[in-house]
Design a protein around this motif. Sequence first.
Motif, PDB file in Angstrom:
ATOM      1  N   ALA A 222     -30.468  25.754  -3.083  1.00 20.28           N
ATOM      2  CA  ALA A 222     -30.420  25.047  -1.802  1.00 20.28           C
ATOM      3  C   ALA A 222     -29.063  25.215  -1.138  1.00 20.28           C
ATOM      4  N   LEU A 223     -28.009  25.135  -1.938  1.00 20.86           N
ATOM      5  CA  LEU A 223     -26.657  25.198  -1.390  1.00 20.86           C
ATOM      6  C   LEU A 223     -26.359  26.560  -0.766  1.00 20.86           C
ATOM      7  N   VAL A 224     -26.807  27.616  -1.419  1.00 20.15           N
ATOM      8  CA  VAL A 224     -26.440  28.967  -0.975  1.00 20.15           C
ATOM      9  C   VAL A 224     -27.417  29.522   0.057  1.00 20.15           C
TER      10      VAL A 224
ATOM     11  N   GLU B 136     -22.779  22.157  15.001  1.00 19.99           N
ATOM     12  CA  GLU B 136     -22.643  22.528  16.413  1.00 19.99           C
ATOM     13  C   GLU B 136     -23.006  21.360  17.321  1.00 19.99           C
ATOM     14  N   ALA B 137     -23.996  20.571  16.899  1.00 19.82           N
ATOM     15  CA  ALA B 137     -24.416  19.432  17.711  1.00 19.82           C
ATOM     16  C   ALA B 137     -23.496  18.232  17.532  1.00 19.82           C
ATOM     17  N   TYR B 138     -22.947  18.058  16.327  1.00 21.43           N
ATOM     18  CA  TYR B 138     -22.100  16.895  16.027  1.00 21.43           C
ATOM     19  C   TYR B 138     -20.840  17.373  15.290  1.00 21.43           C
ATOM     20  N   PRO B 139     -19.895  17.964  16.011  1.00 19.78           N
ATOM     21  CA  PRO B 139     -18.718  18.560  15.364  1.00 19.78           C
ATOM     22  C   PRO B 139     -17.815  17.560  14.663  1.00 19.78           C
ATOM     23  N   ASP B 140     -17.933  16.264  14.974  1.00 17.07           N
ATOM     24  CA  ASP B 140     -17.056  15.274  14.343  1.00 17.07           C
ATOM     25  C   ASP B 140     -17.631  14.720  13.048  1.00 17.07           C
ATOM     26  N   ILE B 141     -18.828  15.164  12.656  1.00 18.41           N
ATOM     27  CA  ILE B 141     -19.355  14.764  11.351  1.00 18.41           C
ATOM     28  C   ILE B 141     -18.758  15.679  10.288  1.00 18.41           C
ATOM     29  N   GLU B 142     -18.088  15.087   9.324  1.00 16.82           N
ATOM     30  CA  GLU B 142     -17.493  15.852   8.228  1.00 16.82           C
ATOM     31  C   GLU B 142     -18.508  15.936   7.096  1.00 16.82           C
ATOM     32  N   ILE B 143     -18.815  17.148   6.663  1.00 15.94           N
ATOM     33  CA  ILE B 143     -19.805  17.366   5.608  1.00 15.94           C
ATOM     34  C   ILE B 143     -19.117  17.941   4.381  1.00 15.94           C
ATOM     35  N   VAL B 144     -19.321  17.281   3.254  1.00 17.15           N
ATOM     36  CA  VAL B 144     -18.792  17.736   1.971  1.00 17.15           C
ATOM     37  C   VAL B 144     -19.972  18.161   1.110  1.00 17.15           C
ATOM     38  N   LEU B 145     -19.916  19.358   0.537  1.00 12.76           N
ATOM     39  CA  LEU B 145     -21.004  19.896  -0.278  1.00 12.76           C
ATOM     40  C   LEU B 145     -20.550  20.076  -1.710  1.00 12.76           C
ATOM     41  N   THR B 146     -21.381  19.615  -2.646  1.00 14.51           N
ATOM     42  CA  THR B 146     -21.106  19.770  -4.063  1.00 14.51           C
ATOM     43  C   THR B 146     -22.318  20.383  -4.738  1.00 14.51           C
ATOM     44  N   SER B 147     -22.099  21.428  -5.532  1.00 10.56           N
ATOM     45  CA  SER B 147     -23.185  22.047  -6.285  1.00 10.56           C
ATOM     46  C   SER B 147     -23.285  21.385  -7.660  1.00 10.56           C
ATOM     47  N   GLY B 148     -24.516  21.192  -8.117  1.00 11.35           N
ATOM     48  CA  GLY B 148     -24.679  20.576  -9.424  1.00 11.35           C
ATOM     49  C   GLY B 148     -26.117  20.647  -9.899  1.00 11.35           C
ATOM     50  N   THR B 149     -26.346  20.166 -11.107  1.00  9.35           N
ATOM     51  CA  THR B 149     -27.695  20.068 -11.639  1.00  9.35           C
ATOM     52  C   THR B 149     -28.362  18.815 -11.084  1.00  9.35           C
TER      53      THR B 149
END
Length: 319
Positions: free
Chosen positions: A104-106, A118-131
């Motif tokens: 899903a991540l890749v 692009e629609a909400y540039p001020d939302i900060e998104i942090v992504l973590t890969s895991g089981t």
Amino acid sequence: MRNLNLDQLRSLIEVAELGSFTEAAKRLNLTQPAISQQIRELEARCGLQLVERIGKSVSATAAGRELIARGRRIIADTEQAMAAVREHRDGTAGRVHIGAGPTALVYLLPPTLRGLREAYPDIEIVLTSGTTNSICEGILSSAIDIGFTALPIDADGLDVVPVRTDPFVAILPAGEDAIPDRMTPADVASRTLILEYQRVPHRQLSRAWLQAGGVDARPAMEFDSIEAIKSAVSAGLGMAIVPGPAVTLPPPMDGVVIRPLDPPLLRTLGLVQRRGRAEPPALELVRKAIMTLRTDAGEHTHHQRRARRLVAAKQALAV
């Protein structure tokens, strides 16, 4: 000295700028006595005179000018802070931590999250890969806001919504001879098998699929990422069973042939959130964006039933 009152600071600034209590009252949509009262209270807070009358005009004292200069910055900072809070309220800002499986991540999330950014540039998104297990633990401890991972999930206190079901496929070196149109467990048994390292759940699904077809999975090699597996297959080191999105979505692969599995092997990805947790607007926007990846559940339910019937029939014939 007691805390400053922003309304009193605004009154002081307007009185000094306009040189008149009456004009300041008009600009602030207040009465002249109300402005006078705010100035008196502010002077009482500060313990000294802040404005003085010179004829018919009003001007700030030295202390008043100092307070006005700093007061403008205070008001500007306050307005910026309130604007930031409003963005959180409206969902146009905030920080959302997503936990996702490697596939899903890749392969699935980047295009969706690009549109969201692009629609909400001020939302900060942090992504973590895991089981799946580590993502669920992160959600329960509030380290992760929302998970997008393989189902099923066996954990209390979590809400789960299935999002999409994808088939697994076989990938083989393009130079290999006599590649069947569909790969059965028996077809896999006659080839060198590459699997992903044990930590990922779809490796267990691949083993179960092979075992249901009477094949004991004995991988010749194991890698810790699907990209490494694809490179190994392209180099002619063996074949592999991987989630469909890893090879059916761009960019295209060279040197690899893709074949469906027979019987089909499917995996469902779902959204996972902590039960009862308040959902800020930014998190709701992220959830809705991920839900756009939803597939037709009815179509995949049909494939799952067909797969179970085929496996059961083959097991009956083996008895």
